[in-house]
Design a protein around this motif. Sequence first.
Motif, PDB file in Angstrom:
ATOM      1  N   PRO A 266      23.473 -28.026 -20.955  1.00 38.79           N
ATOM      2  CA  PRO A 266      23.324 -29.047 -19.918  1.00 38.79           C
ATOM      3  C   PRO A 266      23.515 -28.488 -18.520  1.00 38.79           C
ATOM      4  CG  PRO A 266      25.490 -29.207 -20.890  1.00 38.79           C
ATOM      5  CD  PRO A 266      24.744 -28.190 -21.692  1.00 38.79           C
ATOM      6  N   SER A 267      23.160 -29.289 -17.523  1.00 38.82           N
ATOM      7  CA  SER A 267      23.301 -28.909 -16.119  1.00 38.82           C
ATOM      8  C   SER A 267      24.759 -28.606 -15.785  1.00 38.82           C
ATOM      9  CB  SER A 267      22.794 -30.054 -15.231  1.00 38.82           C
ATOM     10  OG  SER A 267      22.991 -29.778 -13.865  1.00 38.82           O
ATOM     11  N   GLY A 268      24.997 -27.488 -15.103  1.00 41.20           N
ATOM     12  CA  GLY A 268      26.343 -27.145 -14.670  1.00 41.20           C
ATOM     13  C   GLY A 268      27.183 -26.429 -15.704  1.00 41.20           C
ATOM     14  N   SER A 269      26.584 -26.067 -16.828  1.00 39.63           N
ATOM     15  CA  SER A 269      27.357 -25.395 -17.881  1.00 39.63           C
ATOM     16  C   SER A 269      27.598 -23.927 -17.554  1.00 39.63           C
ATOM     17  CB  SER A 269      26.629 -25.506 -19.225  1.00 39.63           C
ATOM     18  OG  SER A 269      25.350 -24.908 -19.160  1.00 39.63           O
ATOM     19  N   GLY A 270      26.894 -23.414 -16.543  1.00 43.58           N
ATOM     20  CA  GLY A 270      27.045 -22.013 -16.161  1.00 43.58           C
ATOM     21  C   GLY A 270      25.978 -21.123 -16.757  1.00 43.58           C
ATOM     22  N   LYS A 271      24.997 -21.739 -17.428  1.00 42.57           N
ATOM     23  CA  LYS A 271      24.009 -20.929 -18.144  1.00 42.57           C
ATOM     24  C   LYS A 271      23.150 -20.073 -17.225  1.00 42.57           C
ATOM     25  CE  LYS A 271      20.535 -24.628 -18.639  1.00 42.57           C
ATOM     26  NZ  LYS A 271      21.270 -25.635 -17.817  1.00 42.57           N
ATOM     27  N   GLY A 272      22.883 -20.558 -15.983  1.00 41.62           N
ATOM     28  CA  GLY A 272      22.078 -19.770 -15.060  1.00 41.62           C
ATOM     29  C   GLY A 272      22.781 -18.485 -14.664  1.00 41.62           C
ATOM     30  N   THR A 273      24.033 -18.603 -14.241  1.00 41.15           N
ATOM     31  CA  THR A 273      24.818 -17.430 -13.841  1.00 41.15           C
ATOM     32  C   THR A 273      25.025 -16.492 -15.011  1.00 41.15           C
ATOM     33  OG1 THR A 273      25.975 -18.720 -12.154  1.00 41.15           O
ATOM     34  CG2 THR A 273      27.009 -16.661 -12.857  1.00 41.15           C
ATOM     35  N   VAL A 274      25.411 -17.055 -16.158  1.00 40.87           N
ATOM     36  CA  VAL A 274      25.639 -16.244 -17.359  1.00 40.87           C
ATOM     37  C   VAL A 274      24.352 -15.529 -17.764  1.00 40.87           C
ATOM     38  CG1 VAL A 274      26.144 -16.344 -19.839  1.00 40.87           C
ATOM     39  CG2 VAL A 274      27.570 -17.603 -18.218  1.00 40.87           C
ATOM     40  N   SER A 275      23.231 -16.244 -17.742  1.00 39.89           N
ATOM     41  CA  SER A 275      21.957 -15.655 -18.162  1.00 39.89           C
ATOM     42  C   SER A 275      21.551 -14.493 -17.263  1.00 39.89           C
ATOM     43  CB  SER A 275      20.861 -16.721 -18.163  1.00 39.89           C
ATOM     44  OG  SER A 275      21.132 -17.726 -19.110  1.00 39.89           O
ATOM     45  N   ARG A 276      21.713 -14.665 -15.952  1.00 37.21           N
ATOM     46  CA  ARG A 276      21.351 -13.587 -15.026  1.00 37.21           C
ATOM     47  C   ARG A 276      22.214 -12.353 -15.259  1.00 37.21           C
ATOM     48  NH1 ARG A 276      20.973 -17.895 -11.381  1.00 37.21           N
ATOM     49  NH2 ARG A 276      23.006 -17.443 -10.475  1.00 37.21           N
ATOM     50  N   LEU A 277      23.516 -12.562 -15.447  1.00 36.60           N
ATOM     51  CA  LEU A 277      24.416 -11.430 -15.656  1.00 36.60           C
ATOM     52  C   LEU A 277      24.151 -10.741 -16.990  1.00 36.60           C
ATOM     53  CD1 LEU A 277      27.756 -12.966 -14.293  1.00 36.60           C
ATOM     54  CD2 LEU A 277      26.362 -11.170 -13.238  1.00 36.60           C
ATOM     55  N   VAL A 278      23.843 -11.522 -18.010  1.00 34.18           N
ATOM     56  CA  VAL A 278      23.528 -10.952 -19.325  1.00 34.18           C
ATOM     57  C   VAL A 278      22.224 -10.157 -19.241  1.00 34.18           C
ATOM     58  CG1 VAL A 278      22.809 -11.520 -21.678  1.00 34.18           C
ATOM     59  CG2 VAL A 278      24.817 -12.633 -20.685  1.00 34.18           C
ATOM     60  N   ALA A 279      21.223 -10.707 -18.561  1.00 32.02           N
ATOM     61  CA  ALA A 279      19.943 -10.006 -18.408  1.00 32.02           C
ATOM     62  C   ALA A 279      20.140  -8.677 -17.678  1.00 32.02           C
ATOM     63  CB  ALA A 279      18.950 -10.886 -17.656  1.00 32.02           C
ATOM     64  N   GLN A 280      20.978  -8.691 -16.635  1.00 33.72           N
ATOM     65  CA  GLN A 280      21.259  -7.457 -15.900  1.00 33.72           C
ATOM     66  C   GLN A 280      21.950  -6.437 -16.795  1.00 33.72           C
ATOM     67  OE1 GLN A 280      23.421  -8.445 -12.293  1.00 33.72           O
ATOM     68  NE2 GLN A 280      21.948 -10.029 -11.754  1.00 33.72           N
ATOM     69  N   ALA A 281      22.919  -6.896 -17.583  1.00 34.68           N
ATOM     70  CA  ALA A 281      23.663  -5.989 -18.460  1.00 34.68           C
ATOM     71  C   ALA A 281      22.767  -5.380 -19.540  1.00 34.68           C
ATOM     72  CB  ALA A 281      24.832  -6.739 -19.108  1.00 34.68           C
ATOM     73  N   LEU A 282      21.828  -6.178 -20.035  1.00 29.71           N
ATOM     74  CA  LEU A 282      20.924  -5.704 -21.091  1.00 29.71           C
ATOM     75  C   LEU A 282      19.757  -4.897 -20.532  1.00 29.71           C
ATOM     76  CD1 LEU A 282      20.662  -8.947 -23.288  1.00 29.71           C
ATOM     77  CD2 LEU A 282      21.930  -6.861 -23.853  1.00 29.71           C
ATOM     78  N   GLY A 283      19.428  -5.146 -19.245  1.00 29.01           N
ATOM     79  CA  GLY A 283      18.243  -4.517 -18.678  1.00 29.01           C
ATOM     80  C   GLY A 283      16.979  -5.246 -19.097  1.00 29.01           C
ATOM     81  N   TRP A 284      17.103  -6.566 -19.400  1.00 31.82           N
ATOM     82  CA  TRP A 284      15.969  -7.375 -19.845  1.00 31.82           C
ATOM     83  C   TRP A 284      15.445  -8.239 -18.702  1.00 31.82           C
ATOM     84  CZ3 TRP A 284      17.404  -9.749 -25.309  1.00 31.82           C
ATOM     85  CH2 TRP A 284      17.621  -8.691 -26.220  1.00 31.82           C
ATOM     86  N   HIS A 285      14.269  -8.834 -18.925  1.00 27.75           N
ATOM     87  CA  HIS A 285      13.705  -9.791 -17.977  1.00 27.75           C
ATOM     88  C   HIS A 285      14.484 -11.105 -18.075  1.00 27.75           C
ATOM     89  CE1 HIS A 285      10.305  -7.167 -17.160  1.00 27.75           C
ATOM     90  NE2 HIS A 285      10.175  -6.986 -18.466  1.00 27.75           N
TER      91      HIS A 285
END
Length: 228
Positions: free
Chosen positions: A13-32
């Motif tokens: 849901p909105s505000g769960s932090g998924k945007g921030t978490v997703s960006r950081l996870v993508a950076q850590a993995l080196g994925w799009h």
Amino acid sequence: MPSSIPVLTIDGPSGSGKGTVSRLVAQALGWHYLDSGALYRAVGLAAAWEQIDLSDAEAVAACAARTRIRFDGDGEGEPKVWVNGKDATHQLRMETAGAAASAIAAHSQVRSALTELQRSFRRLPGLVADGRDMGTVIFPDAPYKVFLTASAEERARRRHKQLKEKGVSVNFDSLLHEIAARDERDASRAVAPLKPADDALFLDSTGRSIGEVVQQVLAIVPASLRRP
């Protein structure tokens, strides 16, 4: 080839932090990274610019088909989003844009118009996709899935703090009401309702730091697929 490209979906849901978490996870993995919510916000904004009634499913779907959306980013922080040649990054993060996105997402015609666009983000070496139906509808074959949530009060506090830091004046109680209303609308819609995929890892981020949540998400991806 696309089906062999790994995808990690992070829904919630909105505000769960998924945007921030997703960006950081993508950076850590080196994925799009795919911010599917930004696509719906962009279409809602484009429809508003054209003064289209958001309840007119056919008109909004036609708008979605002709709207040009482009993400600009260097992998660090939040990318800029261009809608029909205009930098709409700031406008897309307003609560009005979120409400518009939720309204048009209820239209099956709009969802169909954006489905292939979202799937086109699946490119090597992998994709982290955040949204509300990434693991249930857009990438049902994704090998790694997370459903991230938090209490409505926690999400309202986070959103209130975020908006204040951006210089946006907003009332906490009104924000809490909007979040609760959106939760109900997203969970009860007939088309692609917000719900965890059956094979998703359920994470409640209430009271947890972003770093803790990121590490929990990264733990479900094999080390062999991560950035060296």
